[in-house]
Design a protein around this motif. Structure first.
Motif, short mmCIF file in Angstrom:
data_model
loop_
_atom_site.label_atom_id
_atom_site.label_comp_id
_atom_site.label_asym_id
_atom_site.label_seq_id
_atom_site.Cartn_x
_atom_site.Cartn_y
_atom_site.Cartn_z
N THR A 1 0.82 -1.21 0.00
CA THR A 1 0.00 0.00 0.00
C THR A 1 0.86 1.26 0.00
N PHE A 2 0.45 2.24 -0.80
CA PHE A 2 1.01 3.58 -0.77
C PHE A 2 -0.06 4.51 -0.22
N LYS A 3 0.32 5.38 0.74
CA LYS A 3 -0.61 6.37 1.28
C LYS A 3 0.00 7.76 1.17
N GLY A 4 -0.81 8.71 0.67
CA GLY A 4 -0.40 10.10 0.59
C GLY A 4 -0.79 10.86 1.85
N ARG A 5 -0.44 12.13 1.89
CA ARG A 5 -0.76 12.96 3.06
C ARG A 5 -2.27 13.12 3.21
N ALA A 6 -2.72 13.27 4.43
CA ALA A 6 -4.14 13.46 4.71
C ALA A 6 -4.55 14.89 4.41
N SER A 7 -5.79 15.04 3.92
CA SER A 7 -6.42 16.34 3.74
C SER A 7 -7.81 16.25 4.35
N GLY A 8 -8.00 16.87 5.51
CA GLY A 8 -9.23 16.65 6.25
C GLY A 8 -9.24 15.22 6.76
N LEU A 9 -10.32 14.49 6.48
CA LEU A 9 -10.41 13.09 6.88
C LEU A 9 -9.92 12.15 5.78
N SER A 10 -9.57 12.68 4.60
CA SER A 10 -9.25 11.83 3.46
C SER A 10 -7.76 11.87 3.12
N ARG A 11 -7.28 10.81 2.49
CA ARG A 11 -5.93 10.77 1.96
C ARG A 11 -5.87 9.76 0.82
N LEU A 12 -4.91 9.96 -0.07
CA LEU A 12 -4.72 9.05 -1.19
C LEU A 12 -4.25 7.70 -0.66
N GLU A 13 -4.91 6.62 -1.09
CA GLU A 13 -4.48 5.27 -0.73
C GLU A 13 -4.60 4.38 -1.95
N LEU A 14 -3.48 3.75 -2.32
CA LEU A 14 -3.43 2.85 -3.46
C LEU A 14 -2.82 1.54 -2.99
N GLU A 15 -3.37 0.41 -3.43
CA GLU A 15 -2.83 -0.87 -2.99
C GLU A 15 -2.88 -1.91 -4.09
N THR A 16 -2.04 -2.94 -3.91
CA THR A 16 -1.96 -4.03 -4.86
C THR A 16 -1.54 -5.29 -4.13
N ALA A 17 -2.00 -6.44 -4.58
CA ALA A 17 -1.55 -7.71 -4.01
C ALA A 17 -0.08 -7.91 -4.35
N ALA A 18 0.72 -8.35 -3.37
CA ALA A 18 2.15 -8.53 -3.59
C ALA A 18 2.73 -9.45 -2.52
N GLU A 19 3.79 -10.16 -2.90
CA GLU A 19 4.50 -11.03 -1.96
C GLU A 19 5.68 -10.32 -1.32
N THR A 20 6.24 -9.32 -2.01
CA THR A 20 7.37 -8.56 -1.48
C THR A 20 7.10 -7.07 -1.68
N VAL A 21 7.80 -6.23 -0.92
CA VAL A 21 7.61 -4.79 -1.07
C VAL A 21 8.13 -4.32 -2.42
#
Length: 200
Positions: A67-87
């Motif tokens: 998962t990658f997460k961006g900075r929060a703005s209010g209650l929301s923030r960018l979150e992107l994820e993918t299935a993976a075995e390693t970072v």
């Protein structure tokens, strides 16, 4: 985009009371239990940490998710994820996503990543609804760690599934008042990184 409100610390008795309180919301699904093992990473150039971005590899009941997460703005923030075995595998896949800021894309193309801290916990989660929104109500109990340092933690979370940020904020305030909760503004990663300074 992730929209959530965290409370902490929250003990097991309080979480059971939150689940039982149907004047505020009603359950849509049975309560689920997930075992989580998380490691947070930085890139060798420290682009991620300099921008307050999060890269993590989490095992959820044996399933790897990066998962990658961006900075929060209010209650929301960018979150992107993918299935993976390693970072490294996860970062390569995340770097292809168009939503990423350009500098984050550069960071995620690194050949290796540095583990900086982590968390091990059990999550109990239930999907619930009101007339205005649907959300996940969850409770985490476990340990934060950084190097040789560790500390227990508990937290509850309301995460929006459908509806508006304003409705979630209003509901969170009702939960806060009803159960005497304290809003937790720091992420697990931020609290784990502070362990050496004993500021968890």
């Amino acid at each position: 985009m992730e929209i959530e409100v965290k409370f902490g610390p929250v003990d097991a008795r309080c979480f059971r009371a939150m689940l039982a309180e149907q004047a505020l919301s009603r359950p849509l699904t049975p309560l689920r239990r997930l075992k989580m093992e998380t490691v947070y990473y930085d890139d060798p150039a420290h682009i991620l940490s300099a921008h307050g971005w999060t890269l993590r590899l989490r095992w959820e009941n044996g399933r790897g998710v990066c998962t990658f997460k961006g900075r929060a703005s209010g209650l929301s923030r960018l979150e992107l994820e993918t299935a993976a075995e390693t970072v490294e595998e996860g970062a390569r896949q995340l770097a292809l996503l168009p939503e990423l800021p350009p500098q984050a894309r550069t960071a995620l193309r690194a050949e290796r990543f540095l583990p900086v801290c982590g968390a091990s916990f059990v999550r109990q989660v239930q999907k619930r609804q009101t007339e205005e929104l649907t959300f996940f109500l969850s409770w985490d109990e476990g340990w934060l760690f950084r190097g040789e340092h560790s500390a227990p933690f508990t937290e509850a979370e309301l995460e929006l599934c459908g509806g508006t940020e304003q409705a979630l904020s209003a509901l969170a305030e009702e939960y806060r008042r009803r159960f005497g909760l304290a809003v937790c503004s720091r992420s697990k990663q931020q609290r784990a990184m502070a362990l050496e300074e004993e500021r968890i």
